[in-house]
Design a protein around this motif. Structure first.
Motif, PDB file in Angstrom:
ATOM      1  N   ALA A  96      41.119   9.388 -20.715  1.00 17.42           N
ATOM      2  CA  ALA A  96      40.557   8.550 -19.651  1.00 17.42           C
ATOM      3  C   ALA A  96      39.780   9.413 -18.663  1.00 17.42           C
ATOM      4  N   PRO A  97      38.785   8.830 -17.995  1.00 17.22           N
ATOM      5  CA  PRO A  97      38.135   9.550 -16.900  1.00 17.22           C
ATOM      6  C   PRO A  97      39.173   9.890 -15.821  1.00 17.22           C
ATOM      7  N   VAL A  98      39.065  11.094 -15.265  1.00 16.24           N
ATOM      8  CA  VAL A  98      40.032  11.574 -14.277  1.00 16.24           C
ATOM      9  C   VAL A  98      39.294  12.058 -13.040  1.00 16.24           C
ATOM     10  N   LEU A  99      39.830  11.708 -11.871  1.00 17.59           N
ATOM     11  CA  LEU A  99      39.368  12.261 -10.605  1.00 17.59           C
ATOM     12  C   LEU A  99      40.546  13.008 -10.001  1.00 17.59           C
ATOM     13  N   VAL A 100      40.340  14.287  -9.718  1.00 17.73           N
ATOM     14  CA  VAL A 100      41.362  15.117  -9.078  1.00 17.73           C
ATOM     15  C   VAL A 100      40.931  15.336  -7.631  1.00 17.73           C
ATOM     16  N   VAL A 101      41.784  14.953  -6.691  1.00 16.21           N
ATOM     17  CA  VAL A 101      41.520  15.149  -5.269  1.00 16.21           C
ATOM     18  C   VAL A 101      42.311  16.374  -4.820  1.00 16.21           C
ATOM     19  N   VAL A 102      41.608  17.343  -4.264  1.00 13.21           N
ATOM     20  CA  VAL A 102      42.206  18.609  -3.858  1.00 13.21           C
ATOM     21  C   VAL A 102      42.041  18.779  -2.354  1.00 13.21           C
TER      22      VAL A 102
ATOM     23  N   ASP B  15      41.487  11.208   4.795  1.00 14.66           N
ATOM     24  CA  ASP B  15      40.090  11.589   4.889  1.00 14.66           C
ATOM     25  C   ASP B  15      39.190  10.455   4.383  1.00 14.66           C
ATOM     26  N   ALA B  16      38.284   9.999   5.219  1.00 13.66           N
ATOM     27  CA  ALA B  16      37.406   8.880   4.862  1.00 13.66           C
ATOM     28  C   ALA B  16      36.511   9.205   3.670  1.00 13.66           C
ATOM     29  N   ALA B  17      36.028  10.437   3.574  1.00 17.30           N
ATOM     30  CA  ALA B  17      35.169  10.816   2.450  1.00 17.30           C
ATOM     31  C   ALA B  17      35.959  10.807   1.136  1.00 17.30           C
TER      32      ALA B  17
ATOM     33  N   ALA C  45      35.144   8.485  -2.091  1.00 16.77           N
ATOM     34  CA  ALA C  45      34.982   9.068  -3.433  1.00 16.77           C
ATOM     35  C   ALA C  45      35.908   8.395  -4.442  1.00 16.77           C
ATOM     36  N   VAL C  46      37.128   8.105  -4.023  1.00 18.29           N
ATOM     37  CA  VAL C  46      38.077   7.425  -4.915  1.00 18.29           C
ATOM     38  C   VAL C  46      37.578   6.026  -5.255  1.00 18.29           C
TER      39      VAL C  46
ATOM     40  N   GLY D 269      31.781  16.039 -12.552  1.00 20.05           N
ATOM     41  CA  GLY D 269      31.099  16.683 -11.449  1.00 20.05           C
ATOM     42  C   GLY D 269      32.028  16.930 -10.292  1.00 20.05           C
ATOM     43  N   ALA D 270      31.483  17.477  -9.246  1.00 23.08           N
ATOM     44  CA  ALA D 270      32.277  17.799  -8.065  1.00 23.08           C
ATOM     45  C   ALA D 270      31.678  17.141  -6.860  1.00 23.08           C
ATOM     46  N   VAL D 271      32.540  16.781  -5.941  1.00 25.59           N
ATOM     47  CA  VAL D 271      32.143  16.194  -4.668  1.00 25.59           C
ATOM     48  C   VAL D 271      32.852  16.978  -3.595  1.00 25.59           C
ATOM     49  N   ARG D 272      32.187  17.285  -2.516  1.00 31.76           N
ATOM     50  CA  ARG D 272      32.815  17.987  -1.407  1.00 31.76           C
ATOM     51  C   ARG D 272      33.032  16.975  -0.295  1.00 31.76           C
ATOM     52  N   ALA D 273      34.265  16.833   0.152  1.00 29.29           N
ATOM     53  CA  ALA D 273      34.578  15.920   1.235  1.00 29.29           C
ATOM     54  C   ALA D 273      34.862  16.720   2.488  1.00 29.29           C
ATOM     55  N   SER D 274      34.500  16.204   3.612  1.00 24.82           N
ATOM     56  CA  SER D 274      34.756  16.870   4.873  1.00 24.82           C
ATOM     57  C   SER D 274      35.998  16.311   5.525  1.00 24.82           C
TER      58      SER D 274
END
Length: 167
Positions: A97-103, A139-141, A145-146, A159-164
């Motif tokens: 499955a597609p995966v999003l990892v939040v770090v 974090d709102a960003a 992203a989620v 890909g990667a996303v940078r959240a502030s």
């Protein structure tokens, strides 16, 4: 523990999982990387009568965090018997499955994610600057992203996303 459980579910029953979002999961969730002495200390901390009786700082902090979250320590203890952290992964089978990892870049427990991302090579990830284990989901960003990931086309590219952490 939920992130590890979600990844295990995605490994064990891939047909039942459309997308996976995990947060506050890192290399420490991979049982093969854990120090068995540290896991034993955490296990003992969960079984101790009081957090004051726990000497190892990491074990003490994890027990306190579990208590603050209103968790039943006795119910969590079996998760430590498999040789890893609560929600730890004893096998790293493919996740289709597609995966999003939040770090969270300041995560106190799951700061390292190199091996996790190597295992989940197709995963997208969000790195939340200025966030720790407890604040990353505020974090709102990260929330944006989620939601974008969950609503994205199933052929989304890694890909990667940078959240502030300022949001």
């Amino acid at each position: 523990m939920g992130g590890g459980i979600a990844l295990k579910l995605a490994c064990d029953w891939p047909a039942r999982v459309g997308r996976v979002v995990v947060s506050r999961v890192g290399d420490a969730a991979l049982n093969r990387l854990d120090d068995p002495r540290e896991i034993a200390a955490i296990h003992e901390a969960f079984e101790a009568d009081s957090a004051d009786a726990v000497a190892l700082p990491t074990a003490h902090a994890i027990r306190r965090a579990a208590e603050r979250g209103g968790n039943d320590l006795k119910a969590l203890t079996p998760f430590l018997r498999n040789g890893g952290w609560p929600g730890g992964l004893d096998a790293e089978r493919p996740v289709t499955a597609p995966v999003l990892v939040v770090v969270a870049d300041e995560d106190q427990y799951m700061g390292e994610v190199i091996e996790l991302l190597r295992w989940l090579g197709h995963a997208q990830f969000v790195c939340a600057s200025g966030c720790d284990h407890y604040t990353v989901l505020d974090d709102a960003a990260v929330r944006r992203a989620v939601l974008d990931f969950l609503g994205a086309d199933t052929d989304a590219r890694p890909g990667a996303v940078r959240a502030s952490g300022a949001d």
